[in-house]
Scaffold this motif. Structure first.
Motif, PDB file in Angstrom:
ATOM      1  N   ASN A  45      -1.599  55.913  53.373  1.00  0.00           N
ATOM      2  CA  ASN A  45      -1.722  56.870  54.536  1.00  0.00           C
ATOM      3  C   ASN A  45      -2.650  56.335  55.786  1.00  0.00           C
ATOM      4  O   ASN A  45      -2.849  57.301  56.798  1.00  0.00           O
ATOM      5  CB  ASN A  45      -1.739  58.371  53.913  1.00  0.00           C
ATOM      6  N   GLY A  46      -3.419  55.578  55.573  1.00  0.00           N
ATOM      7  CA  GLY A  46      -4.402  55.008  56.638  1.00  0.00           C
ATOM      8  C   GLY A  46      -3.540  54.792  57.730  1.00  0.00           C
ATOM      9  O   GLY A  46      -2.328  54.394  57.893  1.00  0.00           O
ATOM     10  N   ASN A  47      -4.211  54.366  58.695  1.00  0.00           N
ATOM     11  CA  ASN A  47      -3.798  54.028  60.142  1.00  0.00           C
ATOM     12  C   ASN A  47      -4.645  52.668  60.691  1.00  0.00           C
ATOM     13  O   ASN A  47      -5.517  53.085  61.328  1.00  0.00           O
ATOM     14  CB  ASN A  47      -4.068  54.901  61.209  1.00  0.00           C
ATOM     15  N   PRO A  48      -3.942  51.795  60.540  1.00  0.00           N
ATOM     16  CA  PRO A  48      -2.898  51.132  59.675  1.00  0.00           C
ATOM     17  C   PRO A  48      -2.954  51.584  58.044  1.00  0.00           C
ATOM     18  O   PRO A  48      -4.012  51.577  57.626  1.00  0.00           O
ATOM     19  CB  PRO A  48      -2.618  49.742  60.040  1.00  0.00           C
ATOM     20  N   PRO A  49      -1.893  51.336  57.413  1.00  0.00           N
ATOM     21  CA  PRO A  49      -2.092  51.298  55.955  1.00  0.00           C
ATOM     22  C   PRO A  49      -2.960  50.272  55.206  1.00  0.00           C
ATOM     23  O   PRO A  49      -3.307  49.568  55.661  1.00  0.00           O
ATOM     24  CB  PRO A  49      -0.547  51.270  55.373  1.00  0.00           C
ATOM     25  N   TYR A  50      -3.777  50.877  54.369  1.00  0.00           N
ATOM     26  CA  TYR A  50      -4.778  49.907  53.482  1.00  0.00           C
ATOM     27  C   TYR A  50      -5.694  49.528  54.635  1.00  0.00           C
ATOM     28  O   TYR A  50      -6.332  48.459  54.390  1.00  0.00           O
ATOM     29  CB  TYR A  50      -4.145  49.166  52.841  1.00  0.00           C
ATOM     30  N   ALA A  51      -6.041  50.130  55.673  1.00  0.00           N
ATOM     31  CA  ALA A  51      -6.949  49.535  56.876  1.00  0.00           C
ATOM     32  C   ALA A  51      -8.242  49.054  56.357  1.00  0.00           C
ATOM     33  O   ALA A  51      -8.931  48.110  56.616  1.00  0.00           O
ATOM     34  CB  ALA A  51      -7.253  50.595  57.883  1.00  0.00           C
ATOM     35  N   ILE A  52      -8.898  49.951  55.465  1.00  0.00           N
ATOM     36  CA  ILE A  52     -10.339  49.583  54.901  1.00  0.00           C
ATOM     37  C   ILE A  52     -10.283  48.391  54.208  1.00  0.00           C
ATOM     38  O   ILE A  52     -11.127  47.414  54.360  1.00  0.00           O
ATOM     39  CB  ILE A  52     -10.787  50.855  54.113  1.00  0.00           C
ATOM     40  N   LEU A  53      -9.142  48.216  53.415  1.00  0.00           N
ATOM     41  CA  LEU A  53      -9.243  47.013  52.422  1.00  0.00           C
ATOM     42  C   LEU A  53      -9.058  45.639  53.348  1.00  0.00           C
ATOM     43  O   LEU A  53      -9.524  44.762  53.000  1.00  0.00           O
ATOM     44  CB  LEU A  53      -8.009  47.021  51.178  1.00  0.00           C
ATOM     45  N   TRP A  54      -8.292  45.974  54.399  1.00  0.00           N
ATOM     46  CA  TRP A  54      -8.109  44.632  55.264  1.00  0.00           C
ATOM     47  C   TRP A  54      -9.474  44.292  56.125  1.00  0.00           C
ATOM     48  O   TRP A  54      -9.816  43.005  56.264  1.00  0.00           O
ATOM     49  CB  TRP A  54      -7.005  44.965  56.364  1.00  0.00           C
ATOM     50  N   HIS A  55     -10.055  45.439  56.391  1.00  0.00           N
ATOM     51  CA  HIS A  55     -11.305  45.303  56.939  1.00  0.00           C
ATOM     52  C   HIS A  55     -12.526  44.497  56.382  1.00  0.00           C
ATOM     53  O   HIS A  55     -13.093  43.517  56.688  1.00  0.00           O
ATOM     54  CB  HIS A  55     -11.770  46.717  57.489  1.00  0.00           C
ATOM     55  N   LEU A  61     -13.909  37.212  53.786  1.00  0.00           N
ATOM     56  CA  LEU A  61     -13.484  35.633  54.154  1.00  0.00           C
ATOM     57  C   LEU A  61     -14.290  35.112  55.135  1.00  0.00           C
ATOM     58  O   LEU A  61     -14.895  33.956  54.994  1.00  0.00           O
ATOM     59  CB  LEU A  61     -12.013  35.809  54.419  1.00  0.00           C
ATOM     60  N   ARG A  62     -14.872  35.754  56.120  1.00  0.00           N
ATOM     61  CA  ARG A  62     -15.503  35.074  57.208  1.00  0.00           C
ATOM     62  C   ARG A  62     -16.863  34.907  56.613  1.00  0.00           C
ATOM     63  O   ARG A  62     -17.577  33.716  56.864  1.00  0.00           O
ATOM     64  CB  ARG A  62     -15.686  35.895  58.408  1.00  0.00           C
ATOM     65  N   LEU A  63     -17.593  35.684  55.905  1.00  0.00           N
ATOM     66  CA  LEU A  63     -18.945  35.498  55.320  1.00  0.00           C
ATOM     67  C   LEU A  63     -18.833  34.260  54.510  1.00  0.00           C
ATOM     68  O   LEU A  63     -19.745  33.526  54.675  1.00  0.00           O
ATOM     69  CB  LEU A  63     -19.401  36.919  54.826  1.00  0.00           C
ATOM     70  N   LEU A  64     -18.113  34.320  53.424  1.00  0.00           N
ATOM     71  CA  LEU A  64     -17.657  33.307  52.519  1.00  0.00           C
ATOM     72  C   LEU A  64     -17.736  31.872  52.979  1.00  0.00           C
ATOM     73  O   LEU A  64     -18.052  31.035  52.662  1.00  0.00           O
ATOM     74  CB  LEU A  64     -17.007  33.494  51.482  1.00  0.00           C
ATOM     75  N   SER A  65     -16.815  31.872  54.055  1.00  0.00           N
ATOM     76  CA  SER A  65     -16.607  30.572  54.557  1.00  0.00           C
ATOM     77  C   SER A  65     -17.761  29.742  55.405  1.00  0.00           C
ATOM     78  O   SER A  65     -18.004  28.994  55.145  1.00  0.00           O
ATOM     79  CB  SER A  65     -15.373  30.972  55.668  1.00  0.00           C
ATOM     80  N   GLY A  66     -18.485  30.901  56.212  1.00  0.00           N
ATOM     81  CA  GLY A  66     -19.715  30.553  56.631  1.00  0.00           C
ATOM     82  C   GLY A  66     -20.968  30.155  56.077  1.00  0.00           C
ATOM     83  O   GLY A  66     -21.419  29.172  56.029  1.00  0.00           O
ATOM     84  N   ILE A 122     -17.019  32.943  61.997  1.00  0.00           N
ATOM     85  CA  ILE A 122     -17.696  31.870  60.762  1.00  0.00           C
ATOM     86  C   ILE A 122     -18.790  30.976  61.321  1.00  0.00           C
ATOM     87  O   ILE A 122     -19.623  30.931  60.626  1.00  0.00           O
ATOM     88  CB  ILE A 122     -16.436  31.070  60.243  1.00  0.00           C
ATOM     89  N   LEU A 123     -18.496  30.536  62.564  1.00  0.00           N
ATOM     90  CA  LEU A 123     -19.742  29.735  63.098  1.00  0.00           C
ATOM     91  C   LEU A 123     -21.017  30.479  63.346  1.00  0.00           C
ATOM     92  O   LEU A 123     -22.085  29.912  63.008  1.00  0.00           O
ATOM     93  CB  LEU A 123     -19.092  28.897  64.652  1.00  0.00           C
ATOM     94  N   ALA A 198     -14.272  39.501  66.902  1.00  0.00           N
ATOM     95  CA  ALA A 198     -13.167  40.018  66.048  1.00  0.00           C
ATOM     96  C   ALA A 198     -12.202  40.275  66.958  1.00  0.00           C
ATOM     97  O   ALA A 198     -12.295  41.414  67.659  1.00  0.00           O
ATOM     98  CB  ALA A 198     -13.570  40.732  65.067  1.00  0.00           C
ATOM     99  N   SER A 199     -10.893  39.790  66.572  1.00  0.00           N
ATOM    100  CA  SER A 199      -9.746  40.293  67.389  1.00  0.00           C
ATOM    101  C   SER A 199      -8.836  41.416  66.949  1.00  0.00           C
ATOM    102  O   SER A 199      -8.256  42.102  67.445  1.00  0.00           O
ATOM    103  CB  SER A 199      -8.880  38.906  67.767  1.00  0.00           C
ATOM    104  N   SER A 200      -9.088  41.669  65.359  1.00  0.00           N
ATOM    105  CA  SER A 200      -8.297  42.735  64.984  1.00  0.00           C
ATOM    106  C   SER A 200      -9.113  43.445  63.816  1.00  0.00           C
ATOM    107  O   SER A 200      -9.456  44.606  63.877  1.00  0.00           O
ATOM    108  CB  SER A 200      -6.978  42.201  64.338  1.00  0.00           C
ATOM    109  N   TYR A 201      -9.465  42.746  62.612  1.00  0.00           N
ATOM    110  CA  TYR A 201      -9.934  43.318  61.580  1.00  0.00           C
ATOM    111  C   TYR A 201     -11.409  42.715  61.024  1.00  0.00           C
ATOM    112  O   TYR A 201     -12.035  41.812  61.689  1.00  0.00           O
ATOM    113  CB  TYR A 201      -9.336  42.960  60.334  1.00  0.00           C
ATOM    114  N   GLY A 202     -12.239  43.472  60.536  1.00  0.00           N
ATOM    115  CA  GLY A 202     -13.392  43.364  59.898  1.00  0.00           C
ATOM    116  C   GLY A 202     -14.301  44.726  59.929  1.00  0.00           C
ATOM    117  O   GLY A 202     -14.065  45.344  60.957  1.00  0.00           O
ATOM    118  N   LEU A 203     -15.450  44.782  59.393  1.00  0.00           N
ATOM    119  CA  LEU A 203     -16.109  46.020  59.360  1.00  0.00           C
ATOM    120  C   LEU A 203     -16.915  46.104  60.609  1.00  0.00           C
ATOM    121  O   LEU A 203     -16.978  47.398  61.326  1.00  0.00           O
ATOM    122  CB  LEU A 203     -17.198  45.831  58.128  1.00  0.00           C
ATOM    123  N   GLY A 204     -17.310  45.052  61.257  1.00  0.00           N
ATOM    124  CA  GLY A 204     -18.110  45.123  62.605  1.00  0.00           C
ATOM    125  C   GLY A 204     -17.088  45.713  63.811  1.00  0.00           C
ATOM    126  O   GLY A 204     -17.328  46.811  64.441  1.00  0.00           O
TER     127      GLY A 204
END
Length: 255
Positions: A45-55, A61-66, A122-123, A198-204
């Motif tokens: 029911n989130g907006n968008p659905p499962y938004a927190i999980l995507w963030h 992913l960015r943290l572990l990559s960098g 990531i950089l 960030a263009s879309s997702y991420g906690l920041g």
């Protein structure tokens, strides 16, 4: 129990004051309301659905990559600086100049060069951690007992064998320390960079986007998640690696 109480007591006081109207309920919503907001946003029911999980997934992913790049490259460069006096003379002044520069100061330049992209964040993470890794690993090499290297070389060990069987085990406590510190620096830099790059997702990005719509509950929820995940990363994940390696081998000084 004492640590848990130090966290729960302020939260309970906040909850009571918010519900009794002793503080501004809009600017300081009750922790229960914040958690309920996060629960809704993490489900269908989130907006968008499962938004927190995507963030959370995008930030991790960015943290572990960098951070992975910083650990690998920082270790190699640190070993090179520690093993070569000529390399130290050339590169140590450069590292000493760049290391105090706040990582966020590089973000506008990276945005101009790379644009709003995952590569930029990531950089930023990489830059936040790599100098710490280089410095700590190089210091660990300098403190390494040179007799260990002499013994390995006298027994006919190749450079690769010396690196993997003498140097890396010898500086492993430094690698763990560098990873712990680098994780903290990288996590803070990532959240700040996501607010800009960030263009879309991420906690920041989530916190910045919520501030545009005055969604106070999501802002506080994001801050709580950043604190909780940062603690888990720096103390639990790295702590587990530390306990499974250098503490088990008995090469870590007791705190």
């Amino acid at each position: 129990m004492a640590r848990i109480a130090l966290i729960l007591v302020p939260l309970v006081a906040w909850e009571v004051c918010s519900r009794l109207g002793l503080i501004n309920g809009f600017l300081f919503p009750a922790p229960s309301a914040i958690l309920n907001k996060l629960w809704v946003q993490s489900g269908p029911n989130g907006n968008p659905p499962y938004a927190i999980l995507w963030h959370v997934a995008d930030s991790m992913l960015r943290l572990l990559s960098g951070l992975s790049l910083a650990v690998i490259i920082g270790t190699l460069l640190g070993v090179g600086l520690g093993m070569s006096q000529r390399a130290r003379l050339v590169f140590q002044p450069i590292i000493s100049i760049l290391m105090p520069v706040p990582t966020l100061a590089w973000t506008p330049v990276l945005l101009l060069v790379m644009g709003i992209d995952n590569r930029t964040t990531i950089l930023v993470v990489f830059l936040a951690a790599v100098f710490e890794m280089i410095y700590i690993v190089a210091s660990g090499i300098e403190m390494l007992n040179v007799k260990m290297l002499w013994v390995a070389w006298s027994m006919g060990a190749s450079r690769r064998q010396v690196f993997w069987r003498v140097i890396i085990p010898g500086i492993f406590p430094c690698l763990i320390t560098g990873t712990r510190l680098g994780t903290g620096y990288a996590w803070r830099a990532l959240i700040a960079a996501e607010m800009l790059a960030a263009s879309s997702y991420g906690l920041g990005f989530m916190i910045y986007d919520a501030s545009e719509y005055m969604n106070i509950g999501v802002i506080y929820g994001g801050v709580m998640m950043i604190a909780a995940l940062g603690y888990l990363l720096e103390n639990v994940l790295v702590g587990k690696i530390e306990a499974a390696t250098i503490e088990k081998w008995g090469v870590l000084n007791e705190r």
